[in-house]
Design an enzyme around this catalytic site. Structure first.
Site, PDB file in Angstrom:
ATOM      1  N   ASP A  56      42.325  33.914  33.670  1.00 58.63           N
ATOM      2  CA  ASP A  56      42.558  33.438  34.935  1.00 58.63           C
ATOM      3  C   ASP A  56      41.448  34.207  36.051  1.00 58.63           C
ATOM      4  O   ASP A  56      41.845  35.584  36.027  1.00 58.63           O
ATOM      5  CB  ASP A  56      43.896  33.384  35.291  1.00 58.63           C
ATOM      6  CG  ASP A  56      44.334  32.676  36.512  1.00 58.63           C
ATOM      7  OD1 ASP A  56      43.449  32.441  37.656  1.00 58.63           O
ATOM      8  OD2 ASP A  56      45.385  31.842  36.532  1.00 58.63           O
ATOM      9  N   SER A 105      44.303  27.662  40.681  1.00 54.18           N
ATOM     10  CA  SER A 105      44.453  27.594  39.124  1.00 54.18           C
ATOM     11  C   SER A 105      45.084  26.203  38.943  1.00 54.18           C
ATOM     12  O   SER A 105      45.204  25.933  37.723  1.00 54.18           O
ATOM     13  CB  SER A 105      45.554  28.863  38.698  1.00 54.18           C
ATOM     14  OG  SER A 105      44.630  30.069  38.789  1.00 54.18           O
ATOM     15  N   ASP A 157      54.063  29.474  36.296  1.00 60.82           N
ATOM     16  CA  ASP A 157      52.873  29.935  37.002  1.00 60.82           C
ATOM     17  C   ASP A 157      51.897  28.647  36.724  1.00 60.82           C
ATOM     18  O   ASP A 157      52.017  28.016  35.621  1.00 60.82           O
ATOM     19  CB  ASP A 157      52.346  31.031  36.759  1.00 60.82           C
ATOM     20  CG  ASP A 157      51.562  31.434  37.830  1.00 60.82           C
ATOM     21  OD1 ASP A 157      51.575  31.031  39.093  1.00 60.82           O
ATOM     22  OD2 ASP A 157      50.661  32.457  37.620  1.00 60.82           O
ATOM     23  N   THR A 159      49.006  28.061  35.346  1.00 60.62           N
ATOM     24  CA  THR A 159      48.088  27.761  34.333  1.00 60.62           C
ATOM     25  C   THR A 159      48.834  27.343  33.141  1.00 60.62           C
ATOM     26  O   THR A 159      48.627  26.145  32.649  1.00 60.62           O
ATOM     27  CB  THR A 159      47.320  29.091  33.907  1.00 60.62           C
ATOM     28  OG1 THR A 159      46.611  29.385  34.996  1.00 60.62           O
ATOM     29  CG2 THR A 159      46.338  28.792  32.803  1.00 60.62           C
ATOM     30  N   ARG A 170      52.512  23.507  43.067  1.00 59.50           N
ATOM     31  CA  ARG A 170      52.771  24.506  41.861  1.00 59.50           C
ATOM     32  C   ARG A 170      54.208  25.589  42.334  1.00 59.50           C
ATOM     33  O   ARG A 170      54.309  26.339  41.399  1.00 59.50           O
ATOM     34  CB  ARG A 170      51.562  25.297  41.913  1.00 59.50           C
ATOM     35  CG  ARG A 170      51.128  26.098  43.290  1.00 59.50           C
ATOM     36  CD  ARG A 170      49.808  26.802  43.177  1.00 59.50           C
ATOM     37  NE  ARG A 170      50.043  27.866  42.088  1.00 59.50           N
ATOM     38  CZ  ARG A 170      49.010  28.773  41.866  1.00 59.50           C
ATOM     39  NH1 ARG A 170      47.654  28.529  42.213  1.00 59.50           N
ATOM     40  NH2 ARG A 170      49.092  29.815  41.087  1.00 59.50           N
ATOM     41  N   GLU A 326      46.748  32.494  28.046  1.00 57.87           N
ATOM     42  CA  GLU A 326      46.057  33.012  29.342  1.00 57.87           C
ATOM     43  C   GLU A 326      46.327  34.425  29.685  1.00 57.87           C
ATOM     44  O   GLU A 326      47.486  35.074  29.519  1.00 57.87           O
ATOM     45  CB  GLU A 326      47.114  32.146  30.438  1.00 57.87           C
ATOM     46  CG  GLU A 326      46.601  32.613  31.732  1.00 57.87           C
ATOM     47  CD  GLU A 326      47.175  32.261  33.085  1.00 57.87           C
ATOM     48  OE1 GLU A 326      48.672  32.174  32.908  1.00 57.87           O
ATOM     49  OE2 GLU A 326      46.707  32.209  34.163  1.00 57.87           O
ATOM     50  N   ASP A 331      43.226  37.502  37.229  1.00 65.76           N
ATOM     51  CA  ASP A 331      43.215  37.031  38.836  1.00 65.76           C
ATOM     52  C   ASP A 331      44.269  37.774  39.758  1.00 65.76           C
ATOM     53  O   ASP A 331      43.729  37.939  40.646  1.00 65.76           O
ATOM     54  CB  ASP A 331      43.913  35.440  38.820  1.00 65.76           C
ATOM     55  CG  ASP A 331      44.141  34.747  39.892  1.00 65.76           C
ATOM     56  OD1 ASP A 331      43.341  34.177  40.512  1.00 65.76           O
ATOM     57  OD2 ASP A 331      45.257  35.120  40.037  1.00 65.76           O
ATOM     58  N   LYS A 332      45.442  38.162  39.340  1.00 68.59           N
ATOM     59  CA  LYS A 332      46.360  38.896  40.172  1.00 68.59           C
ATOM     60  C   LYS A 332      45.699  39.976  40.778  1.00 68.59           C
ATOM     61  O   LYS A 332      45.946  40.401  41.929  1.00 68.59           O
ATOM     62  CB  LYS A 332      47.767  38.685  39.437  1.00 68.59           C
ATOM     63  CG  LYS A 332      48.014  37.133  39.334  1.00 68.59           C
ATOM     64  CD  LYS A 332      49.531  37.259  38.592  1.00 68.59           C
ATOM     65  CE  LYS A 332      49.924  35.602  38.261  1.00 68.59           C
ATOM     66  NZ  LYS A 332      49.880  34.591  39.045  1.00 68.59           N
ATOM     67  N   HIS A 335      42.962  39.536  43.258  1.00 65.94           N
ATOM     68  CA  HIS A 335      43.504  39.309  44.508  1.00 65.94           C
ATOM     69  C   HIS A 335      44.048  40.409  45.154  1.00 65.94           C
ATOM     70  O   HIS A 335      43.799  40.798  46.402  1.00 65.94           O
ATOM     71  CB  HIS A 335      44.788  38.582  44.218  1.00 65.94           C
ATOM     72  CG  HIS A 335      44.610  36.940  44.120  1.00 65.94           C
ATOM     73  ND1 HIS A 335      43.903  36.149  45.025  1.00 65.94           N
ATOM     74  CD2 HIS A 335      44.918  36.156  43.072  1.00 65.94           C
ATOM     75  CE1 HIS A 335      43.896  34.838  44.672  1.00 65.94           C
ATOM     76  NE2 HIS A 335      44.437  34.905  43.454  1.00 65.94           N
ATOM     77  N   ASP A 373      39.479  29.817  34.642  1.00 61.43           N
ATOM     78  CA  ASP A 373      39.534  28.603  35.532  1.00 61.43           C
ATOM     79  C   ASP A 373      38.860  28.562  36.790  1.00 61.43           C
ATOM     80  O   ASP A 373      38.947  27.458  37.463  1.00 61.43           O
ATOM     81  CB  ASP A 373      41.035  28.556  35.724  1.00 61.43           C
ATOM     82  CG  ASP A 373      41.829  29.625  36.298  1.00 61.43           C
ATOM     83  OD1 ASP A 373      41.074  31.001  36.248  1.00 61.43           O
ATOM     84  OD2 ASP A 373      43.016  29.504  36.559  1.00 61.43           O
ATOM     85  N   HIS A 374      38.414  29.806  37.244  1.00 60.71           N
ATOM     86  CA  HIS A 374      37.589  29.896  38.594  1.00 60.71           C
ATOM     87  C   HIS A 374      36.933  31.252  38.783  1.00 60.71           C
ATOM     88  O   HIS A 374      37.547  32.345  37.889  1.00 60.71           O
ATOM     89  CB  HIS A 374      38.483  29.655  39.782  1.00 60.71           C
ATOM     90  CG  HIS A 374      39.604  30.370  39.768  1.00 60.71           C
ATOM     91  ND1 HIS A 374      39.702  31.776  40.141  1.00 60.71           N
ATOM     92  CD2 HIS A 374      40.824  29.857  39.581  1.00 60.71           C
ATOM     93  CE1 HIS A 374      40.958  32.214  40.357  1.00 60.71           C
ATOM     94  NE2 HIS A 374      41.734  31.260  39.802  1.00 60.71           N
ATOM     95  N   HIS A 417      39.469  33.424  45.568  1.00 63.39           N
ATOM     96  CA  HIS A 417      38.821  32.804  44.543  1.00 63.39           C
ATOM     97  C   HIS A 417      37.405  32.420  45.034  1.00 63.39           C
ATOM     98  O   HIS A 417      37.197  32.302  46.304  1.00 63.39           O
ATOM     99  CB  HIS A 417      39.338  31.526  44.146  1.00 63.39           C
ATOM    100  CG  HIS A 417      40.801  31.803  43.658  1.00 63.39           C
ATOM    101  ND1 HIS A 417      41.505  30.573  43.202  1.00 63.39           N
ATOM    102  CD2 HIS A 417      41.681  32.903  43.240  1.00 63.39           C
ATOM    103  CE1 HIS A 417      42.679  31.284  42.758  1.00 63.39           C
ATOM    104  NE2 HIS A 417      42.675  32.228  42.713  1.00 63.39           N
TER     105      HIS A 417
HETATM  106 MG    MG Z   1      47.246  31.474  36.004  1.00 60.55          MG
HETATM  107 ZN    ZN Z   2      44.298  33.355  41.931  1.00 60.18          ZN
END
Ligand code: MG
Ligand code: ZN
Length: 454
Positions: A56, A105, A157, A159, A170, A326, A331-332, A335, A373-374, A417
């Site tokens: 992610d 996501s 979550d 994903t 989501r 995943e 990702d987290k 962030h 995913d991004h 993102h």
């Molecule tokens: Mg995710």
């Molecule tokens: Zn994110």
């Protein structure tokens, strides 16, 4: 889209020819005696199993940062070892179908899981009309494959949610979280929260965090008054909360592993990036807040594969499994502008890739795909740069300084993102489909074709 399909066929034909030539040369030297296996990499054919690994937020700069720090600039991660690599575009859409250049996501997951682009925040439902679209996992179940989903995030979550649920938003993760999904509630005749839908789907193996979502009480229907965990037990699930429990489950019944109340705690710690930078730091490759007995992502993956294989063996099925894995907290931590947290999660994800590729080496009829995913925020910048926003200087394992910058949002806000294309890499049946520049929704086709889902 006729044009890209035509291009891919040309590429595939050229590759098959090139591989055939290479096999002729090397097989006479005895170095490569499996023309069949070589062709399978590029030629298509049917997969018995698919292992899909999603990092992610794992754009090219996140991969490079983990590579530089752990194995060095000229080293190679396990995820760098795939024979076929391409890039894919990740944009979401607005309700009217026009492009929204930066995806979240949920929309990106809906893209690869269903082949349909949607609006940010939505889980496997269309833009505009908000209609459920069949997912890879649902189609695989229908065709008799065993299915699994393993994550370091909450199992509810975005994903993991895109595979085993459909939700307008989501945020509708547990029965008490349904404010943004009025049409999805059981009371309105909908399928309920993401947690309820996930266990109702009877996915064979669900491993991750999110225990507190499953502790919420169901508000309507047959399981009213029970927690979602109790509902899962009624549906036949074995529920476990740590490594010992996971080792102890028996094949034959589905498994729900809830290894943390929220996200699974990260593997590494360090100082977050700061305005004006940090002193040079080495990451701490442990986390005091990670309870003993919390399985690593690779541990969960190894057990998931054993359980999925065992289920199909007991059924005497010639079909294999579809497993999604995943690495959620790349990702987290991006962030949070926490480079050590981010690199540790990327390294943990890469060990899961290593396991998947080792499995595929023993089972060449397995399609393995690793992608993101991004894209995300982190950028490697020159040491002499004084970038705006948050930065940190790291001392890599090869003893060099590396500066990383997070400037996609104001310091103090969550870093964002990005809308960049990301890497997709693969091996095994139908892997040639990742070559060139494709779109995220094409991954749905790749896996559908590999498992003959349509
Ligand atoms: Mg995710
Ligand atoms: Zn994110």
């Amino acid at each position: 889209m006729p044009r890209p399909i035509r291009r891919r066929l040309v590429v595939a034909t050229a590759l098959v020819a090139a591989t055939a030539a290479a096999v002729t040369v090397t097989s006479s030297a005895g170095a490569f005696d499996s023309a069949q296996a070589a062709r399978a990499v590029v030629e298509g054919g049917q997969a018995k199993n698919v292992i899909l690994l999603i990092g992610d937020g794992m754009g090219d700069s996140e991969i490079t940062l983990a590579r530089d720090y752990t194995v060095g600039a000229d080293g190679r991660l396990n995820m760098d070892g795939f024979p076929l690599t391409g890039a894919y575009t990740t944009y979401a859409v607005h309700e009217d179908g026009t492009p929204d250049y930066v995806t979240d996501s949920a929309a990106s997951g809906t893209g690869w899981a269903t082949g349909v682009k949607t609006v940010n925040g939505r889980i496997s439902k269309t833009p505009g009309t908000d209609k459920a679209v069949p997912t890879l996992l649902e189609l695989a179940q229908k065709r008799g494959y065993a299915t699994g989903s393993v994550t370091t995030a909450e199992l509810t979550d975005a994903t993991p949610a895109v595979l085993a649920s459909h939700a307008t938003d989501r945020s509708c993760q547990g029965p008490a979280d349904m404010a943004k999904c009025p049409a999805d509630t059981l009371a309105a005749g909908g399928p309920g929260s993401i947690a309820e839908q996930s266990v109702n789907h009877r996915v064979d193996v669900l491993l991750g965090g999110g225990g507190k979502r499953f502790d919420q009480k169901v508000t309507d229907g047959a399981y009213r008054g029970l927690t979602v965990t109790e509902q899962a037990r009624k549906l036949g699930y074995q529920v476990v909360t740590d490594s010992a429990g996971l080792r102890g489950v028996k094949p034959g019944r589905p498994v729900l592993g809830l290894f943390a109340p929220g996200n699974v705690p990260v593997e590494w710690t360090g100082r977050p990036a700061a305005v004006g930078g940090t002193d040079p730091q080495r990451c701490v490759t442990s986390n005091p807040n990670r309870p003993a007995g919390t399985p690593s992502l690779a541990d969960s993956v190894a057990r998931a594969i054993e359980l999925l294989e065992a289920k199909q063996r007991r059924k005497h099925s010639e079909r294999g499994f579809f497993l999604q894995i995943e690495g959620a907290s790349i990702d987290k931590q991006d962030h949070a502008a926490d480079p050590c947290g981010q690199i540790g999660e990327t390294a943990a994800f890469d060990r899961a890739v290593e396991l998947a590729r080792a499995y595929a080496a023993r089972h060449p009829d397995t399609l393995v795909v690793t992608t993101a995913d991004h894209g995300h925020s982190s950028q490697i910048v020159p040491l002499e740069a004084a970038p705006p926003g948050l930065s940190s200087t790291l001392v890599t394992d090869e003893g060099q300084r590396l500066k990383v910058n997070y400037s996609t949002n104001t310091p103090g806000q969550s870093q964002e993102h990005t809308g960049t294309q990301v890497r997709i890499a693969a091996q095994g049946p139908q892997a040639y489909r990742v070559l060139g520049v494709t779109d995220q929704t094409d991954l749905f086709t790749t896996i559908s074709e590999a498992l003959r889902l349509r």
